[in-house]
Design a protein around this motif. Structure first.
Motif, PDB file in Angstrom:
ATOM      1  N   ASP A  94     -50.700 -44.692  28.035  1.00 43.20           N
ATOM      2  CA  ASP A  94     -51.880 -44.671  28.902  1.00 43.20           C
ATOM      3  C   ASP A  94     -51.566 -45.017  30.356  1.00 43.20           C
ATOM      4  O   ASP A  94     -52.471 -45.160  31.181  1.00 43.20           O
ATOM      5  CB  ASP A  94     -52.946 -45.635  28.369  1.00 43.20           C
ATOM      6  CG  ASP A  94     -52.424 -47.068  28.217  1.00 43.20           C
ATOM      7  OD1 ASP A  94     -51.257 -47.331  28.594  1.00 43.20           O
ATOM      8  OD2 ASP A  94     -53.182 -47.926  27.724  1.00 43.20           O
ATOM      9  N   GLY A  95     -50.271 -45.167  30.667  1.00 44.00           N
ATOM     10  CA  GLY A  95     -49.886 -45.481  32.035  1.00 44.00           C
ATOM     11  C   GLY A  95     -49.795 -46.963  32.341  1.00 44.00           C
ATOM     12  O   GLY A  95     -49.413 -47.342  33.456  1.00 44.00           O
ATOM     13  N   TYR A  96     -50.105 -47.792  31.368  1.00 43.10           N
ATOM     14  CA  TYR A  96     -50.069 -49.241  31.612  1.00 43.10           C
ATOM     15  C   TYR A  96     -48.838 -49.903  30.984  1.00 43.10           C
ATOM     16  O   TYR A  96     -48.659 -51.117  31.102  1.00 43.10           O
ATOM     17  CB  TYR A  96     -51.355 -49.893  31.092  1.00 43.10           C
ATOM     18  CG  TYR A  96     -52.552 -49.506  31.933  1.00 43.10           C
ATOM     19  CD1 TYR A  96     -52.852 -50.192  33.106  1.00 43.10           C
ATOM     20  CD2 TYR A  96     -53.342 -48.422  31.587  1.00 43.10           C
ATOM     21  CE1 TYR A  96     -53.924 -49.824  33.898  1.00 43.10           C
ATOM     22  CE2 TYR A  96     -54.419 -48.030  32.378  1.00 43.10           C
ATOM     23  CZ  TYR A  96     -54.705 -48.739  33.537  1.00 43.10           C
ATOM     24  OH  TYR A  96     -55.764 -48.353  34.330  1.00 43.10           O
ATOM     25  N   SER A  97     -48.009 -49.108  30.335  1.00 46.27           N
ATOM     26  CA  SER A  97     -46.744 -49.593  29.785  1.00 46.27           C
ATOM     27  C   SER A  97     -45.638 -48.673  30.282  1.00 46.27           C
ATOM     28  O   SER A  97     -45.559 -47.516  29.858  1.00 46.27           O
ATOM     29  CB  SER A  97     -46.778 -49.597  28.255  1.00 46.27           C
ATOM     30  OG  SER A  97     -47.761 -50.493  27.765  1.00 46.27           O
ATOM     31  N   GLY A 270     -50.201 -36.206  32.665  1.00 50.11           N
ATOM     32  CA  GLY A 270     -49.480 -35.690  33.821  1.00 50.11           C
ATOM     33  C   GLY A 270     -49.959 -36.241  35.148  1.00 50.11           C
ATOM     34  O   GLY A 270     -49.140 -36.609  36.005  1.00 50.11           O
ATOM     35  N   PRO A 271     -51.282 -36.308  35.381  1.00 49.07           N
ATOM     36  CA  PRO A 271     -51.756 -36.849  36.658  1.00 49.07           C
ATOM     37  C   PRO A 271     -51.329 -38.302  36.885  1.00 49.07           C
ATOM     38  O   PRO A 271     -51.100 -38.711  38.019  1.00 49.07           O
ATOM     39  CB  PRO A 271     -53.279 -36.731  36.551  1.00 49.07           C
ATOM     40  CG  PRO A 271     -53.494 -35.589  35.604  1.00 49.07           C
ATOM     41  CD  PRO A 271     -52.383 -35.713  34.600  1.00 49.07           C
ATOM     42  N   VAL A 272     -51.223 -39.079  35.809  1.00 45.93           N
ATOM     43  CA  VAL A 272     -50.755 -40.471  35.930  1.00 45.93           C
ATOM     44  C   VAL A 272     -49.277 -40.480  36.312  1.00 45.93           C
ATOM     45  O   VAL A 272     -48.856 -41.250  37.190  1.00 45.93           O
ATOM     46  CB  VAL A 272     -50.986 -41.247  34.616  1.00 45.93           C
ATOM     47  CG1 VAL A 272     -50.304 -42.616  34.671  1.00 45.93           C
ATOM     48  CG2 VAL A 272     -52.470 -41.406  34.350  1.00 45.93           C
ATOM     49  N   ILE A 273     -48.491 -39.632  35.660  1.00 45.77           N
ATOM     50  CA  ILE A 273     -47.068 -39.508  35.997  1.00 45.77           C
ATOM     51  C   ILE A 273     -46.918 -39.133  37.466  1.00 45.77           C
ATOM     52  O   ILE A 273     -46.089 -39.702  38.191  1.00 45.77           O
ATOM     53  CB  ILE A 273     -46.383 -38.444  35.109  1.00 45.77           C
ATOM     54  CG1 ILE A 273     -46.427 -38.847  33.630  1.00 45.77           C
ATOM     55  CG2 ILE A 273     -44.944 -38.200  35.570  1.00 45.77           C
ATOM     56  CD1 ILE A 273     -45.596 -40.043  33.279  1.00 45.77           C
TER      57      ILE A 273
END
Length: 331
Positions: A94-97, A270-273
C-alpha cells in the motif's frame, strides 16, 4: 412494454455501474494525490550503522521532509539479508512499507542460500536506485606486486598461492575476486571471516595480504599508507583515487560495484511508485545528500523504476554464474 422496461433497466444498471467505476477511479486518484497520510516504514536487511542503513537514513530524512510524513527505519539484519527480505514478504503493498537494500543482499543471497525463499524480481517493485560505490583491490604494503599489471601476472603465474580475505562466503568481498580469477583463468585461496572488521584486521596485520573492499571501507587505510590500492572495480577510475586504474583497463568489460536501491512490495500501485520515485530523485539531487554520499565513497544514482528493473535482472543472472563458479551455495 416488458421488453422496453428490461432494456431501460439494463441501461440504467450500466449507467450506474459506469458511475460507480468513475467514482472508484476518482477516489483512487484522490487517495494517491493525498498519499502519504500516515508514517511510512522503511526496512533495511542490515544492522544499524552499516553502509546500507546510513544511506537509508540519509535518503529517508530528505523524503520525509518532502512527503510531509515521518519515515521510520526498521533494521532486520541476519543471514545476509534473508531475514529482512522474508519480513518484507509479509508487508502490505500500500506504499507504507518500503525496502532499502544493497544488490549484494538482494541479488546474490538467493543464489547463495537455497532456503532464502524470496525472489528479488517477482516479489518487489523497483522505485529508484540511490547510490553506488566501487570496490578496491587493496594489498598489504609488502605485497610483491606494486601495480595492477604485476598483480594480474603474479596470481596467474601462481594459481592458488595467494590468499584474499572476505566478510564471508557469498559477499562481494568474496565474489568479486572470484569473478576476476575466473575471467583470467587462475585462482586464489579464499579466507572468509565473520564480517568486514575481522577480515580487515588480518589484512592490515599482513596475515592475509589481499582484500577487495568497498571504497568507503579501505580509503582511510589507503591514505594512511596501511594498504596499497592496485585497482578499482568500477567501469572508470574514481575521482577519489585518480591514480588507481580501473580493472577494466586491463580486463575489458570487468565491472562490479555495490549499489543501494529503494523498493516496494510487488503490486504497489503505479501512481504511488511514481510519486515515491520523483520524491527520491528530489532527495538525491539535494547538494547535502550528494555531500553525505561522497563521505561514504558513494555516487548518487539516477536510475528510475524501469532502468533499475533492467539493471537488476541482468545482474541477478550474472551473480548466479559467479556463485556457481565459486561454489558459494549453502543449504
Amino acid at each position: 412494454m416488458i421488453k422496453t422496461r428490461k432494456i431501460l433497466g439494463k441501461t440504467v444498471a450500466i449507467a450506474l455501474a459506469g458511475a460507480g467505476f468513475f467514482m472508484t477511479a476518482s477516489a483512487a486518484a484522490d487517495a494517491v494525490s493525498d498519499y502519504p497520510t500516515r508514517p511510512i516504514t522503511v526496512t533495511t536487511p542490515t544492522a544499524a550503522g552499516g553502509g546500507t542503513d546510513i544511506v537509508a537514513r540519509i535518503v529517508s530524512e530528505k523524503m520525509s521532509a518532502l512527503l510531509g510524513q515521518p519515515i521510520v527505519i526498521s533494521n532486520k539484519p541476519g543471514a545476509g539479508g534473508v531475514i529482512g527480505n522474508q519480513a518484507m514478504l509479509r508487508e502490505k503493498n500500500d506504499g507504507y512499507s518500503l525496502f532499502i537494500t544493497a544488490n549484494s543482499n538482494q541479488l546474490i543471497v538467493p543464489w547463495v542460500f537455497k532456503n532464502a525463499n524470496f525472489d528479488p524480481i517477482k516479489d518487489y517493485a523497483p522505485i529508484a536506485a540511490l547510490g553506488v560505490v566501487p570496490y578496491v583491490l587493496a594489498v598489504y604494503p609488502d605485497f610483491p606486486a606494486k601495480n595492477l599489471d604485476e598483480f594480474l601476472a603474479l596470481i596467474k603465474k601462481n594459481p592458488g598461492q595467494y590468499q584474499y580475505a572476505s566478510a564471508g562466503a557469498g559477499t562481494l568481498n568474496h565474489l568479486i575476486p572470484e569473478m576476476l580469477t575466473h575471467t583470467i583463468g587462475t585462482r586464489m585461496e579464499h579466507i572468509p571471516y565473520r564480517g568486514v572488521a575481522p577480515a580487515m584486521a588480518d589484512v592490515l596485520s599482513g596475515r592475509v595480504p589481499i582484500i577487495f573492499g568497498s571504497l568507503s571501507s579501505v580509503l582511510e587505510n589507503i591514505k594512511a599508507g596501511k594498504l596499497r590500492a592496485l585497482g578499482v572495480s568500477s567501469a572508470q577510475r574514481t575521482g577519489v583515487l585518480p591514480d588507481v586504474p580501473a580493472i577494466s583497463e586491463k580486463i575489458p568489460g570487468f565491472r562490479s560495484e555495490m549499489w543501494v536501491a529503494l523498493y516496494a512490495p510487488a503490486g504497489t500501485p503505479g501512481p504511488v511508485i511514481d510519486k515515491l520515485h520523483k520524491t527520491a530523485q528530489a532527495a538525491l539531487s539535494d547538494p547535502k545528500t550528494k555531500e553525505l554520499f561522497q563521505g561514504l565513497g558513494m555516487s548518487v544514482m539516477t536510475e528510475g523504476p524501469e532502468e533499475l528493473a533492467k539493471m537488476q535482472e541482468a545482474e541477478y543472472q550474472q551473480w548466479k554464474e559467479t556463485v556457481e563458479v565459486a561454489g558459494a551455495s549453502v543449504n
